[in-house]
Design an enzyme around this catalytic site. Structure first.
Site, PDB file in Angstrom:
ATOM      1  N   GLU A 273       1.612  26.277 -10.564  1.00 45.33           N
ATOM      2  CA  GLU A 273       2.555  27.311  -9.821  1.00 45.33           C
ATOM      3  C   GLU A 273       3.078  26.618  -8.463  1.00 45.33           C
ATOM      4  O   GLU A 273       2.896  27.219  -7.526  1.00 45.33           O
ATOM      5  CB  GLU A 273       2.037  28.784  -9.684  1.00 45.33           C
ATOM      6  N   TYR A 315       5.833  25.368  12.406  1.00 44.02           N
ATOM      7  CA  TYR A 315       4.753  23.835  11.654  1.00 44.02           C
ATOM      8  C   TYR A 315       4.183  21.869  12.764  1.00 44.02           C
ATOM      9  O   TYR A 315       3.962  21.220  12.415  1.00 44.02           O
ATOM     10  CB  TYR A 315       4.663  23.786  10.417  1.00 44.02           C
ATOM     11  N   CYS A 342      15.786  32.324  22.006  1.00 45.87           N
ATOM     12  CA  CYS A 342      15.193  32.320  23.638  1.00 45.87           C
ATOM     13  C   CYS A 342      13.436  32.147  22.791  1.00 45.87           C
ATOM     14  O   CYS A 342      12.732  32.513  23.345  1.00 45.87           O
ATOM     15  CB  CYS A 342      15.763  33.315  23.886  1.00 45.87           C
TER      16      CYS A 342
HETATM   17  C1  LIG Z   1       2.634  29.391  -1.732  1.00 48.54           C
HETATM   18  C2  LIG Z   1       1.410  29.226  -3.158  1.00 48.54           C
HETATM   19  C3  LIG Z   1       2.051  28.206  -4.346  1.00 48.54           C
HETATM   20  C4  LIG Z   1       3.028  27.328  -3.649  1.00 48.54           C
HETATM   21  O1  LIG Z   1       3.088  26.417  -2.912  1.00 48.54           O
HETATM   22  P1  LIG Z   1       4.099  24.965  -2.614  1.00 48.54           P
HETATM   23  O2  LIG Z   1       3.566  24.429  -1.643  1.00 48.54           O
HETATM   24  O3  LIG Z   1       5.382  25.425  -2.550  1.00 48.54           O
HETATM   25  O4  LIG Z   1       3.736  24.707  -4.299  1.00 48.54           O
HETATM   26  C5  LIG Z   1       1.296  28.908  -4.847  1.00 48.54           C
HETATM   27  N1  LIG Z   1       0.558  29.284  -5.103  1.00 48.54           N
HETATM   28  C6  LIG Z   1      -0.106  30.046  -4.417  1.00 48.54           C
HETATM   29  C7  LIG Z   1      -1.287  31.073  -4.724  1.00 48.54           C
HETATM   30  C8  LIG Z   1       0.964  29.525  -2.918  1.00 48.54           C
HETATM   31  O5  LIG Z   1       0.701  31.237  -2.087  1.00 48.54           O
END
Ligand SMILES: *Cc1c(COP(=O)(O)O)cnc(C)c1O
Length: 422
Positions: A273, A315, A342
């Protein structure tokens, strides 16, 4: 690697006449080509799928393109689930990986036939009370704690991360879910963010595969898919190297052959994902230099600000900056490149060597296609910029307009203010 931009100076100048800066622009062709390389690398698994992390770039036009390339989606909230619906992503290709989830969001995901991924042991009860029963398919998010060595700079150590279930809880969760009639099971983890080290993911995959085997031995539950989360990094700095998808896939496949196959669990779905590597390098924030300031340092101010791109301010993240038409000019100036908020952290770059920037120059911030506009906010009454898509045929379409002052005031009852007696 030298950072590139898909339009030359003349093309960008004429685009800016139609769509004034600042704006995001995404490259459809590059997104599709990258997605095809990613899919090809992982096609060595019997069942593979990428679920694009919607939060990285929540635009339904892009979701539609990715769906066409075979992607599902990973959502963290109800509006993100709705965007997938709008983009026409098949319901069972949408994984709902939320945490601290409100009941109405679980209800929506269930009614919508999305795959629910639970972040905590207590959510089994919570979900059962919310729906009156458990869904037929359920996934659990594993937090490996100290079993996962190393520390990722954004997510940190797993023991200190709020996400997921412990190993003992995972086993118990599958046992209970099976008793309560759940029939299909997934196993998820996500312990990295913006990680460029291939072996970090191979090690994570090994932990997940081993747990899948343990779950089968201890509960009889057969895990049908292992979701390795997101977190594949991109080379924000020119000297960094992109993750080699083929190397990553092959090394994970070796663990699969060592652990999953002998346990009789083959074929099991191997899911990602990812957000960042899917759209990150193929989106740019284009701004105009509108002020220069000479005090203790040299400053260049853009017409965008950290409301449009938070990562550097939030970050200290590095984003490469180039100036359109000055790609080959000597970098003989040192600037802080700033926005108008600001907040002194509203700096896109600090003490960066760049070519001489003149007022009116078009300044391009690279690798802004994921966790870019999506993270923005309206602090200081700032209006976030719009989004453009460069189509494969070279035409450009607006896929999100700029915010207006009306949008900003929409949550206020302005008539009420007039009548309000202070
Ligand atoms: C943010 C997130 C992602 C995607 O992260 P990337 O760094 O954009 O690949 C996938 N799964 C979960 C649960 C996330 O919180």
């Amino acid at each position: 690697m030298k950072k590139t931009f898909p339009l030359n100076h003349e093309q960008l100048k004429s685009l800016v006449e139609k769509y004034p800066t600042p704006f995001y622009i995404y490259d459809e062709k590059a997104i599709r080509e990258n997605m095809r390389r990613f899919t090809k690398a992982f096609s060595i698994f019997p069942k593979f799928r990428e679920h694009f992390a919607v939060k990285a770039c929540p635009n339904p036009y892009l979701l539609k393109i990715l769906a066409q390339e075979g992607c599902g989606a990973d959502c963290s909230s109800l509006p993100e689930l709705m965007l997938c619906e709008i983009a026409g992503i098949k319901k069972d290709k949408v994984i709902f990986t939320s945490n601290e989830t409100p009941a109405n969001e679980f209800k929506y995901a269930y009614a919508n036939s999305n795959i629910i991924n639970l972040d905590d042991f207590t959510h089994i009860d919570f979900l059962e009370k919310t729906l009156g029963h458990l869904p037929k398919t359920l996934c659990f998010r594993y937090n490996p704690g100290s079993a996962k060595h190393g520390c990722n700079s954004i997510i940190g150590k797993p023991e200190e991360a709020k996400y997921g279930l412990t190993r003992e809880q995972m086993i118990e969760a599958y046992r209970i879910a099976k008793e309560k009639g759940v029939e299909h099971f997934g196993l998820h983890t996500m312990v990295a963010s913006n990680e460029l080290n291939v072996d970090f993911f191979v090690d994570t995959a090994k932990l997940v595969f081993e747990l899948a085997v343990e779950v089968k031995e201890k509960t009889g539950v057969r895990i049908e898919f292992a979701d390795l989360g997101g977190g594949i990094g991109i080379p924000y700095k020119p000297e960094q190297k992109a993750v080699d998808y083929e190397e990553l896939a092959k090394k994970i496949r070796a663990e699969y052959d060592k652990i999953i196959v002998p346990a009789g669990l083959d074929p099991i779905g191997v899911y990602w994902e990812c957000g960042r590597p899917i759209t990150g390098p193929y989106g740019w924030l284009v701004s105009t230099a509108i002020h220069e300031k000479h005090i203790y340092r040299e400053y260049i101010a853009l017409d965008s600000c950290m409301a449009d791109l938070m990562r550097p301010g939030m970050y200290g993240a590095y984003h490469e900056i180039t100036v359109s038409g000055k790609e080959d000019a000597a970098k003989d100036n040192v600037y802080d490149v700033v926005g108008s908020l600001c907040e002194n952290c509203d700096k896109f770059a600090i003490q960066r060597q760049l070519p001489k920037i003149d007022m009116g120059d078009l300044v391009i911030i690279h690798d802004a296609g994921a966790h870019g506009r999506a993270m923005g906010y309206n602090y200081n009454g700032k209006l976030r910029c719009g989004e453009l898509l460069l189509r494969e045929d070279g035409t450009v379409v607006e896929i999100r307009r700029k915010e207006t002052i009306n949008d900003l005031f929409l949550t206020l009852d302005l008539d009420g203010v007039e009548k309000f007696k202070a």
